[in-house]
Design a protein around this motif. Sequence first.
Motif, mmCIF file in Angstrom:
data_model
loop_
_atom_site.group_PDB
_atom_site.id
_atom_site.type_symbol
_atom_site.label_atom_id
_atom_site.label_comp_id
_atom_site.label_asym_id
_atom_site.label_seq_id
_atom_site.Cartn_x
_atom_site.Cartn_y
_atom_site.Cartn_z
ATOM 1 N N GLY A 12 -52.332 16.674 -4.907
ATOM 2 C CA GLY A 12 -51.593 17.745 -3.988
ATOM 3 C C GLY A 12 -50.194 17.576 -4.234
ATOM 4 N N ASP A 13 -49.583 18.763 -3.576
ATOM 5 C CA ASP A 13 -48.012 18.864 -3.808
ATOM 6 C C ASP A 13 -47.252 19.167 -2.363
ATOM 7 N N TYR A 14 -46.498 18.296 -1.967
ATOM 8 C CA TYR A 14 -45.669 18.362 -0.745
ATOM 9 C C TYR A 14 -45.402 19.545 -0.102
ATOM 10 N N GLU A 15 -44.685 20.338 -0.954
ATOM 11 C CA GLU A 15 -44.220 21.735 -0.670
ATOM 12 C C GLU A 15 -45.272 22.731 -0.617
ATOM 13 N N CYS A 16 -46.694 22.534 -0.993
ATOM 14 C CA CYS A 16 -47.796 23.431 -0.924
ATOM 15 C C CYS A 16 -47.576 23.963 0.732
ATOM 16 N N GLU A 17 -47.995 25.287 0.716
ATOM 17 C CA GLU A 17 -48.014 25.953 2.030
ATOM 18 C C GLU A 17 -49.036 25.435 2.954
ATOM 19 N N THR A 18 -50.257 24.871 2.206
ATOM 20 C CA THR A 18 -51.440 24.322 2.987
ATOM 21 C C THR A 18 -51.328 23.016 2.965
ATOM 22 N N ARG A 48 -38.773 20.617 -5.281
ATOM 23 C CA ARG A 48 -38.226 19.496 -4.704
ATOM 24 C C ARG A 48 -39.715 18.588 -4.464
ATOM 25 N N ALA A 49 -40.931 19.032 -4.859
ATOM 26 C CA ALA A 49 -42.044 18.242 -4.688
ATOM 27 C C ALA A 49 -41.988 17.132 -5.682
ATOM 28 N N HIS A 50 -41.428 17.014 -6.768
ATOM 29 C CA HIS A 50 -41.479 15.805 -7.708
ATOM 30 C C HIS A 50 -40.716 14.750 -7.050
ATOM 31 N N LYS A 51 -39.753 14.886 -6.429
ATOM 32 C CA LYS A 51 -38.616 13.748 -5.819
ATOM 33 C C LYS A 51 -39.485 13.350 -4.495
ATOM 34 N N ALA A 52 -40.178 14.430 -3.920
ATOM 35 C CA ALA A 52 -40.939 13.879 -2.613
ATOM 36 C C ALA A 52 -41.926 12.900 -3.113
ATOM 37 N N ALA A 53 -42.709 13.084 -4.259
ATOM 38 C CA ALA A 53 -43.578 12.361 -4.699
ATOM 39 C C ALA A 53 -43.175 11.092 -5.215
ATOM 40 N N GLU A 54 -41.785 10.944 -5.826
ATOM 41 C CA GLU A 54 -41.319 9.619 -6.090
ATOM 42 C C GLU A 54 -41.092 8.956 -4.810
ATOM 43 N N ALA A 55 -40.536 9.588 -3.672
ATOM 44 C CA ALA A 55 -40.340 9.060 -2.397
ATOM 45 C C ALA A 55 -41.527 8.497 -1.858
ATOM 46 N N ALA A 56 -42.526 9.114 -2.052
ATOM 47 C CA ALA A 56 -44.033 8.599 -1.486
ATOM 48 C C ALA A 56 -44.432 7.317 -2.372
ATOM 49 N N ILE A 57 -44.411 7.183 -3.777
ATOM 50 C CA ILE A 57 -44.336 6.056 -4.228
ATOM 51 C C ILE A 57 -43.615 4.910 -3.865
ATOM 52 N N ALA A 58 -42.209 5.252 -3.681
ATOM 53 C CA ALA A 58 -41.363 4.155 -3.424
ATOM 54 C C ALA A 58 -41.656 3.603 -2.005
ATOM 55 N N ALA A 59 -42.148 4.247 -1.173
ATOM 56 C CA ALA A 59 -42.707 3.790 0.144
ATOM 57 C C ALA A 59 -44.080 3.031 -0.089
ATOM 58 N N ALA A 60 -44.655 3.326 -1.004
ATOM 59 C CA ALA A 60 -45.985 2.677 -1.268
ATOM 60 C C ALA A 60 -45.625 1.177 -1.700
ATOM 61 N N GLN A 61 -44.439 1.057 -2.291
ATOM 62 C CA GLN A 61 -44.321 -0.138 -2.632
ATOM 63 C C GLN A 61 -43.999 -1.249 -1.733
ATOM 64 N N VAL A 62 -43.776 -1.002 -0.177
ATOM 65 C CA VAL A 62 -43.639 -1.585 0.571
ATOM 66 C C VAL A 62 -44.645 -1.400 1.919
ATOM 67 N N GLY A 63 -45.881 -0.807 1.460
ATOM 68 C CA GLY A 63 -46.705 -0.633 2.232
ATOM 69 C C GLY A 63 -46.768 0.622 3.484
ATOM 70 N N GLN A 82 -47.052 6.525 6.286
ATOM 71 C CA GLN A 82 -46.137 6.932 6.955
ATOM 72 C C GLN A 82 -45.010 7.980 6.432
ATOM 73 N N MET A 83 -44.822 7.559 5.074
ATOM 74 C CA MET A 83 -44.009 8.621 4.391
ATOM 75 C C MET A 83 -44.656 9.678 3.891
ATOM 76 N N HIS A 84 -46.047 9.855 3.694
ATOM 77 C CA HIS A 84 -46.919 10.952 3.198
ATOM 78 C C HIS A 84 -46.764 11.873 4.534
ATOM 79 N N ASP A 85 -46.978 11.173 5.656
ATOM 80 C CA ASP A 85 -47.036 11.977 6.980
ATOM 81 C C ASP A 85 -45.743 12.543 7.449
ATOM 82 N N MET A 86 -44.650 12.147 7.018
ATOM 83 C CA MET A 86 -43.063 12.463 6.963
ATOM 84 C C MET A 86 -42.998 13.751 5.988
ATOM 85 N N LEU A 87 -43.411 13.340 4.908
ATOM 86 C CA LEU A 87 -43.302 14.577 4.063
ATOM 87 C C LEU A 87 -43.965 15.849 4.174
#
Length: 187
Positions: A30-36, A70-85, A89-94
């Motif tokens: 997926g892509d966090y900026e995708c319309e759907t 901006r989807a690439h940086k959003a994906a990076e943010a999700a991976i960063a959030a995964a590092q602390v479990g 939550q970040m996925h939902d926020m994005l």
Amino acid sequence: MIYKKDAPIVLPKDVFIGHPGAPVTLMEFGDYECETALHNDLIVREVLQRFPGMLNFNYRHFPQLRIHQRAHKAAEAAIAAAQVGLFAQMHDMLLHNRRNLGSASLAFYAKDLGLGGMNFLDALVTGKYGQYVQDELALGLRLGVKEAPTFFINGVKLEGRVTVKNIAEQVEAACRKVRTTTRRKAA
């Protein structure tokens, strides 16, 4: 958010929503900026509820950079959030903020989730997790992904429309296959 230099990176392939040991995995590129994106997430959640203990969900990053800068940086943010479990939550926020995924917004979301601070912002600015997003893109291309979203059920590409009915039918077929295989092994 504290990053340990020697700690292993939690890769997207190792992050699951739902029971991690479930015999059936629904995987989305997926892509966090995708319309759907948010609509698809609601479908995934409903399907997960229909198959408790039998199904988990694995989100893989496939930012479509030509149309979603901006989807690439959003994906990076999700991976960063995964590092602390805190991937879920970040996925939902994005997903709920797909039109606001600039670095300042990502840092705000991280702070809101308790991930904020210089370490998170530094990880975004330096692209600490950028290579992992690129690895996800490469994997998707090897698997024949051409656009986001693309779904797989136990490694088999989902055919047809992304609907609760279609996904649930194919998950049910995968569950039957797992049960049949389990019975054969037990016999």
